[in-house]
Design an enzyme around this catalytic site. Structure first.
Site, mmCIF file in Angstrom:
data_model
loop_
_atom_site.group_PDB
_atom_site.id
_atom_site.type_symbol
_atom_site.label_atom_id
_atom_site.label_comp_id
_atom_site.label_asym_id
_atom_site.label_seq_id
_atom_site.Cartn_x
_atom_site.Cartn_y
_atom_site.Cartn_z
ATOM 1 N N GLY A 153 0.826 -1.218 0.000
ATOM 2 C CA GLY A 153 0.000 0.000 0.000
ATOM 3 C C GLY A 153 0.844 1.245 0.000
ATOM 4 O O GLY A 153 2.048 1.194 -0.260
ATOM 5 N N ASN A 154 0.232 2.370 0.265
ATOM 6 C CA ASN A 154 0.976 3.628 0.352
ATOM 7 C C ASN A 154 0.333 4.516 1.404
ATOM 8 O O ASN A 154 -0.686 4.155 1.987
ATOM 9 C CB ASN A 154 1.034 4.322 -1.015
ATOM 10 N N ARG A 155 0.947 5.672 1.642
ATOM 11 C CA ARG A 155 0.538 6.486 2.793
ATOM 12 C C ARG A 155 -0.513 7.534 2.469
ATOM 13 O O ARG A 155 -0.768 8.421 3.262
ATOM 14 C CB ARG A 155 1.783 7.164 3.388
ATOM 15 N N SER A 156 -1.127 7.455 1.301
ATOM 16 C CA SER A 156 -2.132 8.471 0.957
ATOM 17 C C SER A 156 -3.352 8.341 1.869
ATOM 18 O O SER A 156 -3.923 7.260 2.016
ATOM 19 C CB SER A 156 -2.549 8.300 -0.502
ATOM 20 N N ALA B 116 -3.377 7.866 -5.057
ATOM 21 C CA ALA B 116 -2.063 7.249 -5.233
ATOM 22 C C ALA B 116 -2.332 5.803 -5.653
ATOM 23 O O ALA B 116 -2.764 4.980 -4.847
ATOM 24 C CB ALA B 116 -1.272 7.315 -3.933
#
Ligand code: CTP
Length: 350
Positions: free
Chosen positions: A151-154, A218
């Site tokens: 995943g990502n931090r958005s 993102a």
């Protein structure tokens, strides 16, 4: 103690309140209140204040679906909107009692975000009225196994602010939200997705009906080639699993390649460089590579851009820098994006 229009007549409370207000918010707005406001009735403190005020007005209607859909209410809403007042579409969900449907008051934080967008601009003029806006927000998650994902931090906050500002400017707003844990934006329709593939499908299904697509999500560029059916276990020999990844579809680039008569395309470029020439160069390259009409470039790092609410951006088109937005609230960034979008609508050549 309740204040009424007839208390302290010499102080003319409705005049004092109205003249001091920068914004008038009526939440919940009942069917009865909408009818009174549409007809200019002034038989209590609220409606007298409303008639007196020249500040922007936000109505957040809440009632049963049948009352909301009644031609009388819909006509009153149309009258108020034609007068330049903002009437937010009620949310869909559980209503008072056992019923469900459209008519819910949005969450207070979501309503506050629309109000912030109005206050940031200092006007309630609905300059996006009649425009269909599609926004992707949040960050995709690509599963590795039933319990893990890439995943990502958005956080989805910028996408949410864009949705709130578009609602505040009268647009019809749809949001494709990937793993956003915030209360649904007020006045917008939200489609929830998890993976980049789900986001791709949801955007493609809706893009052709939109005037503008803003890709603020993102989206993962890679996903595991295979998703393990069971949880990936550690082994005794200290070895680690080798992840094999494949590229995902670049949704913005796909829309850009098939642009034709399609919507205006706005991309975001989150880059780990300082604001300045390098950021501009990367953003312009992304604009060209993806066939976008505008790219909103922001500088992200450990302590800025993703999870906090302040965000400095540069908005570029094929003509170069359209707008430099100094560090401001996400509402300020969102309004700047819509300002530039409006200058490009309809797309040149349409
Ligand atoms: N985007 C997309 N589909 C993807 C990846 C990105 O539509 N699979 C969109 C994003 O929503 C954003 C823009 O493309 O509007 C740029 O995203 P960004 O992550 O900054 O760039 P990438 O294209 O992923 O390139 P890189 O990570 O190499 O900088």
């Amino acid at each position: 103690m309740t204040t009424t229009v007839f208390d302290d007549v010499h102080e003319v409370a409705h005049v004092r309140i109205a003249q001091h207000a920068k914004l008038v918010v009526i939440a919940p707005a009942t069917a009865n209140l909408l009818a009174k406001a549409a007809n200019g009735l002034a038989d209590d403190l609220l409606t007298s204040t409303l008639l007196m005020s020249r500040a922007p007005v936000v109505f957040a209607p809440a009632m049963h679906t049948e009352m909301w859909n009644h031609p009388a209410t819909q006509q009153n809403v149309a009258t108020l909107r034609a007068r330049g007042l903002l009437v937010i579409e009620p949310a869909t969900g559980r209503l008072t009692g056992a019923d469900s449907g459209q008519g819910r008051l949005p969450e207070p934080a979501a309503l506050a975000e629309v109000c912030e967008a109005v206050l940031d601009r200092g006007t309630g003029v609905a300059d996006l009225a009649g425009k269909n806006v599609l926004i992707s927000a949040g960050g995709t998650r690509e599963p590795l196994d039933p319990v893990r994902f890439l995943g990502n931090r958005s956080s989805g906050r910028q996408g949410w602010a864009l949705a709130a500002a578009a609602v505040a400017r009268g647009a019809v707003v749809q949001v494709v939200a990937a793993n956003v844990e915030l209360a649904d934006p007020a006045g917008a329709t939200v489609v929830k997705v998890g993976t980049s593939e789900e986001l791709h499908k949801a955007i493609l299904e809706r893009a052709s009906g939109a005037d503008v697509v803003v890709m603020a999500a993102a989206v993962a560029d890679f996903r595991p080639t295979e998703v393990s059916v069971g949880k990936i276990k550690k082994t005794d020999d200290q070895s680690v699993p080798q992840l094999e990844l494949v590229r995902t579809v670049d949704v913005l680039a796909e829309l850009g390649a098939n642009k034709g008569e399609g919507p205006l395309l706005v991309g975001f470029a989150a880059e780990t460089v300082e604001p300045g020439p390098n950021l501009l160069e990367l953003a312009s390259a992304k604009l060209a590579a993806k066939g976008a009409d505008l790219v909103v470039a922001n500088s992200v790092g450990v302590d800025r851009g993703f999870e906090n609410s302040y965000n400095a951006v540069t908005i570029v088109s094929e003509n170069g820098v359209e707008r430099d937005v100094a560090s401001t609230s996400k509402a300020g960034v969102a309004n700047a994006v819509w300002d530039v979008v409006l200058q490009h609508l309809p797309r040149a050549g349409d």
